[in-house]
Design an enzyme around this catalytic site. Structure first.
Site, mmCIF file in Angstrom:
data_model
loop_
_atom_site.group_PDB
_atom_site.id
_atom_site.type_symbol
_atom_site.label_atom_id
_atom_site.label_comp_id
_atom_site.label_asym_id
_atom_site.label_seq_id
_atom_site.Cartn_x
_atom_site.Cartn_y
_atom_site.Cartn_z
ATOM 1 N N LEU A 1 -14.704 13.692 4.185
ATOM 2 C CA LEU A 1 -14.200 14.879 3.323
ATOM 3 C C LEU A 1 -15.927 14.516 3.226
ATOM 4 O O LEU A 1 -16.312 13.841 2.837
ATOM 5 C CB LEU A 1 -13.289 14.557 2.285
ATOM 6 C CG LEU A 1 -12.377 14.853 3.212
ATOM 7 C CD1 LEU A 1 -11.722 13.640 3.193
ATOM 8 C CD2 LEU A 1 -10.719 15.319 2.511
ATOM 9 N N SER A 2 -16.349 15.824 2.663
ATOM 10 C CA SER A 2 -18.089 16.053 1.976
ATOM 11 C C SER A 2 -18.720 15.131 3.067
ATOM 12 O O SER A 2 -19.048 15.317 4.042
ATOM 13 C CB SER A 2 -17.702 15.596 0.280
ATOM 14 O OG SER A 2 -19.021 15.808 -0.491
ATOM 15 N N LEU A 3 -19.721 14.526 2.607
ATOM 16 C CA LEU A 3 -20.404 13.547 3.183
ATOM 17 C C LEU A 3 -20.430 12.853 4.212
ATOM 18 O O LEU A 3 -20.824 12.904 5.264
ATOM 19 C CB LEU A 3 -21.543 12.707 1.966
ATOM 20 C CG LEU A 3 -22.449 11.928 3.084
ATOM 21 C CD1 LEU A 3 -23.535 12.618 3.450
ATOM 22 C CD2 LEU A 3 -23.221 10.710 1.787
#
Length: 330
Positions: free
Chosen positions: A196-198
């Site tokens: 998730l995200s980075l």
């Protein structure tokens, strides 16, 4: 940025993490500056610890502890001298909650990682959940619950520079080495991977380089970063997590999946929000296009991490992981 602006920017992230939206507004309406964020969220987490102490059942106590873990983690999202303490309290509250609610859950730690393995010992598949730049394992409890509901075992982790390890370690681009050690420690032959995200970059990179990844999904993950275009708050967070401006600049330079995407052999689901428009971040459409078995799910009204659009992607993602892992066992 004013406290009101910061609270508005974090609204869907916090409510997507599972805190009550009305309580979030009550807590953030009382902030006079962003500097008040950490102390206020830490106090709210402690109020849940107090509720747990006087709860009339172990289930209620466990639920209060899970909520405390969320608030403690969210305390770390603004610059805060006690962020390390808040992250440690989040980790402790999660551990206490699982000791009550899921006695079979166990902590697994190794070089550059820690987390808790949940789910049945004879689960047909194991999923590793990877957080992002300033997220942590306590932020994605609903995703973990959805995977557990599909009969999978789940290891939600903090890696270098993340969550409970942020105070003592720094971000590393070669996250596939960390996940490799996780797989060894879990003693499984293959895993599903959700980033998730980075963490989406970490998951995609790992899927390209670690052959034991059998299913992968990313949520709001970057395909490429451009340091010069990244907003100053993002660069500041990256500098804190990477160990300084120069280290952060070099880290961002390495976030580029152009050469790795074609090497991802596992079925890949890439989830993006159409309203996720962080300058300097190329979203995941090229990743899905270049991966041999990539699928792109774009939710037009979704923002970063799609906390405002969970019905549009969460069940789709967890079904993708479950069907790929369990259906591919032969």
């Amino acid at each position: 940025m004013s406290a009101a602006e910061f609270a508005a920017a974090q609204w869907t992230r916090a409510t997507g993490a599972g805190v009550d939206p009305h309580e979030y507004r009550r807590v953030t309406d009382g902030l006079t500056s962003v500097a008040d964020w950490g102390p206020s969220f830490l106090r709210t987490g402690h109020a849940y610890l107090e509720r747990a102490e006087v709860a009339k059942s172990s289930v209620s106590a466990g639920e209060h502890l899970l909520m405390a873990a969320r608030w403690f983690h969210l305390a770390t999202l603004a610059p805060y001298a006690e962020a390390g303490r808040a992250a440690a309290e989040a980790d402790q509250a999660l551990g206490r909650a699982l000791a009550v609610l899921e006695p079979g859950a166990r902590r697994v730690s190794g070089e550059g990682f820690t987390g808790r393995l949940r789910g049945p010992a004879d689960a047909p598949g194991t999923v590793v959940v990877v957080p992002g730049l300033d997220s942590a394992k306590e932020e994605f409890l609903d995703l973990v619950s959805a995977l557990l509901a599909r009969g999978l075992a789940v290891f939600a982790m903090d890696g270098p520079g993340q969550g409970s390890l942020a105070a003592t370690t720094t971000l590393t681009p070669d996250y596939e080495q960390v996940v490799g050690r996780v797989v060894d420690a879990l003693g499984v032959e293959r895993i599903g991977l959700v980033g998730l995200s980075l963490g989406g970059y970490f998951a995609a990179r790992t899927a390209a380089l670690e052959t034991r990844v059998a299913a992968v999904a990313t949520v709001s993950g970057p395909f490429r970063l451009d340091w010069e275009e990244l907003p100053p708050p993002v660069r500041d967070i990256m500098a804190r997590r990477a160990g300084g401006d120069d280290a952060a600049h070099e880290f961002a330079r390495q976030v580029d999946l152009s050469a790795l995407a074609p090497r991802i052999a596992a079925p890949l689901l890439v989830v993006d929000g159409g309203q996720d428009v962080i300058p300097g971040v190329t979203n995941g459409e090229p990743l899905a296009r270049l991966a041999p078995h990539g699928t792109h799910l774009s939710v037009p009204h979704g923002d970063h991490l799609l906390g405002n659009a969970r019905p549009d992607w969460l069940s789709h993602l967890t079904d993708h992981i479950a069907h790929t892992l369990i259906g591919g066992r032969g």
